[in-house]
Design a protein around this motif. Structure first.
Motif, PDB file in Angstrom:
ATOM      1  N   VAL A 199     -39.311 -43.969  48.103  1.00  0.00           N
ATOM      2  CA  VAL A 199     -38.696 -45.242  48.585  1.00  0.00           C
ATOM      3  C   VAL A 199     -39.521 -46.180  49.069  1.00  0.00           C
ATOM      4  O   VAL A 199     -40.439 -45.766  50.156  1.00  0.00           O
ATOM      5  N   ARG A 200     -39.972 -47.198  48.673  1.00  0.00           N
ATOM      6  CA  ARG A 200     -40.847 -48.165  48.954  1.00  0.00           C
ATOM      7  C   ARG A 200     -40.004 -49.399  49.492  1.00  0.00           C
ATOM      8  O   ARG A 200     -39.324 -50.072  49.030  1.00  0.00           O
ATOM      9  N   THR A 201     -40.316 -49.345  50.930  1.00  0.00           N
ATOM     10  CA  THR A 201     -39.367 -50.425  51.924  1.00  0.00           C
ATOM     11  C   THR A 201     -40.093 -51.801  51.976  1.00  0.00           C
ATOM     12  O   THR A 201     -39.330 -52.876  52.160  1.00  0.00           O
ATOM     13  N   GLY A 202     -41.395 -51.913  51.480  1.00  0.00           N
ATOM     14  CA  GLY A 202     -41.749 -53.322  51.704  1.00  0.00           C
ATOM     15  C   GLY A 202     -42.016 -53.639  53.248  1.00  0.00           C
ATOM     16  O   GLY A 202     -41.581 -53.030  53.915  1.00  0.00           O
ATOM     17  N   LEU A 203     -42.472 -54.957  53.304  1.00  0.00           N
ATOM     18  CA  LEU A 203     -42.993 -55.354  54.522  1.00  0.00           C
ATOM     19  C   LEU A 203     -41.529 -55.956  55.290  1.00  0.00           C
ATOM     20  O   LEU A 203     -41.361 -55.536  56.493  1.00  0.00           O
ATOM     21  N   ILE A 204     -40.921 -56.682  54.640  1.00  0.00           N
ATOM     22  CA  ILE A 204     -39.890 -57.438  54.997  1.00  0.00           C
ATOM     23  C   ILE A 204     -38.372 -57.128  54.316  1.00  0.00           C
ATOM     24  O   ILE A 204     -37.479 -56.808  54.943  1.00  0.00           O
ATOM     25  N   SER A 205     -38.468 -57.334  53.204  1.00  0.00           N
ATOM     26  CA  SER A 205     -37.351 -57.301  52.380  1.00  0.00           C
ATOM     27  C   SER A 205     -37.650 -56.356  51.064  1.00  0.00           C
ATOM     28  O   SER A 205     -38.988 -56.326  50.741  1.00  0.00           O
ATOM     29  N   GLY A 206     -36.888 -55.920  50.086  1.00  0.00           N
ATOM     30  CA  GLY A 206     -37.057 -55.437  48.991  1.00  0.00           C
ATOM     31  C   GLY A 206     -37.247 -53.936  49.109  1.00  0.00           C
ATOM     32  O   GLY A 206     -37.945 -53.543  49.883  1.00  0.00           O
ATOM     33  N   ILE A 207     -36.344 -52.988  48.278  1.00  0.00           N
ATOM     34  CA  ILE A 207     -36.383 -51.685  48.309  1.00  0.00           C
ATOM     35  C   ILE A 207     -36.543 -51.288  46.863  1.00  0.00           C
ATOM     36  O   ILE A 207     -35.738 -51.548  46.020  1.00  0.00           O
ATOM     37  N   ASP A 208     -37.820 -50.491  46.630  1.00  0.00           N
ATOM     38  CA  ASP A 208     -37.886 -49.968  45.493  1.00  0.00           C
ATOM     39  C   ASP A 208     -37.649 -48.240  45.424  1.00  0.00           C
ATOM     40  O   ASP A 208     -38.263 -47.685  46.333  1.00  0.00           O
TER      41      ASP A 208
END
Length: 331
Positions: free
Chosen positions: A221-230
Motif C-alpha cells: 500500500v502506497r499512502t503518499g505524503l498527504i493524499s492518494g492511496i495506491d
C-alpha cells in the motif's frame, strides 16, 4: 533502529537533561549508552542458531534492565569522562541515553520485549523503518549544531524532528491499515491477524500481511505524503501450522525449534516457494508484494535431535530494486 540513529537519539535524550556546559560530554555519554544495548546482537550459541534471534531486543532492551545497562555504560565511560563529569552525572546521562534503546526500537517493526522477564511479548508499533535516512540526517544536523554551539535549543529541535516523523508514521500506518482492511473486505476475507509495517527507508510504501482462512496474504500500500492511496496486490500462500504438519515429531528438538520460530514470527509461517524444506517468516521479504521470506529455518526430518539452521535469503538484484522503486515512486 540502526546503531547511528540509536546513538543520536540517545545523545538527544542525554543532552535534554544537561546544562549548557555539559552538553558535549552528555551527548557522548547518551550516544554510547544507547548503542550498548544492541551488543546483545553478538550473543551467540553456535549450536543453537535461534538463540541469537530470541535474545536480540530482549533483556538488554527491557525496562527493568535500564539501571543495569546504564551502570555498565557508566563504568566503561568513567575513565574517559571523569575529567568532565562526576560519576553521578555520568550515570544520570547514561540512564537517559540507555532508556531510549528499547523505546526507539519499539517504534520499528521487529519488536522489543519491553517487559521481559514478566512478559515475552514483542511490542512493535511499526511506525518507522529500522533505517530511515531522512530521520537520521536531521538528527545528525541538529545534534551536531547542539554539540558545536553548545546551545540547547537544537536539542529540542532534534527531539521535535524525531517526534514529527513518529507522528507522521502513525498517520501513514492508519491510512495503510484502513486501505488494507478495505482490500480484504473486497475479497470477502475475514482477517484473523494483520501486520502493517513500513518498507525499508521510507514511510510511503507499506507492506501488509494478513491471515484469512489459514492463508497468508501480502500486499503493498502506497499512502503518499498527504493524499492518494495506491494498492499493489501481491501473493498468498498456505499458512504452516506446526502443530498439525509436524505433529509426528512432537518432543524432538526440531519440533521445539519450530515452535520457537513460530513465536518469533507471530505465527506468520510459510514454506519458501523454491525450498519447501525451509519454513520462513512471511512478514519480511525484499518486495512487499512477494512471499519469498528474508529468513527462515531449514527442516530435516532425518536430523530431528539437532537444532534447526537459520538461513537468510536476501536478493538485492537490479530487478528487485527496480520493482521496489517503481512502487515507491508510483511509476
Amino acid at each position: 533502529m540502526d546503531p547511528l540513529t540509536q546513538g543520536l537519539v540517545g545523545a538527544t535524550a542525554a543532552q535534554s537533561g544537561a546544562d549548557k556546559d555539559k552538553l558535549r560530554p552528555a551527548a557522548f555519554t547518551g550516544a554510547i549508552s544507547a548503542m550498548i544495548a544492541d551488543l546483545d546482537y553478538y550473543i551467540h550459541i553456535p549450536s543453537d542458531p535461534l538463540f541469537n534471534i530470541e535474545i536480540h531486543r530482549q533483556f538488554s532492551h527491557s525496562f527493568i534492565f535500564i539501571p543495569v545497562g546504564a551502570l555498565i555504560a557508566s563504568v566503561l565511560l568513567w575513565w574517559l569522562l571523569r575529567k568532565y563529569l562526576s560519576f553521578k552525572e555520568l550515570y544520570f546521562y547514561s540512564i537517559l541515553g540507555y532508556a531510549t534503546a528499547g523505546l526507539l526500537d519499539t517504534f520499528t517493526s521487529y519488536g522489543t520485549q519491553l517487559f521481559w522477564p514478566f512478559l515475552d511479548t514483542h511490542f512493535a508499533w511499526n511506525l518507522i523503518s529500522v533505517i530511515d535516512p531522512i530521520v537520521t540526517f536531521g538528527l545528525i544536523l541538529f545534534i551536531g549544531f547542539a554539540f558545536q554551539k553548545k546551545e540547547k535549543k537544537y536539542v529540542w529541535i532534534a527531539g521535535g524532528w524525531l517526534s514529527f516523523f513518529l507522528l507522521f508514521g502513525w498517520i501513514q500506518h492508519q491510512r495503510a491499515e484502513s486501505a488494507a482492511k478495505s482490500l480484504a473486505d473486497s475479497r470477502g476475507h475475514t482477517i484473523e491477524k494483520m501486520v502493517v509495517k513500513p518498507t525499508i527507508a521510507n514511510q510511503l510504501l507499506w507492506r501488509v500481511n494478513y491471515i484469512s482462512d489459514d492463508k497468508i496474504y501480502t500486499d503493498a500500500v502506497r499512502t503518499g505524503l498527504i493524499s492518494g492511496i495506491d494498492i499493489y496486490e501481491g501473493e498468498y500462500a498456505p499458512r504452516i501450522i506446526i502443530e498439525e504438519e509436524f505433529s509426528g515429531f512432537e518432543g524432538t528438538i526440531m519440533y521445539k525449534d519450530l515452535l520457537r520460530f513460530k513465536n518469533l514470527s507471530e505465527n506468520f509461517l510459510i514454506r519458501h516457494p523454491d525450498q519447501p524444506e525451509v519454513i520462513g517468516d512471511a512478514r519480511y521479504s525484499m518486495l512487499p508484494t512477494e512471499l519469498i521470506p528474508l529468513w527462515g529455518v531449514k527442516t530435516d526430518t532425518t536430523q530431528t535431535e539437532n537444532h534447526l539452521p537459520f538461513l537468510y535469503f536476501r536478493d538485492a538484484s537490479e530487478e528487485v530494486r527496480e520493482s521496489f522503486m517503481n512502487m515507491l515512486l508510483r511509476k
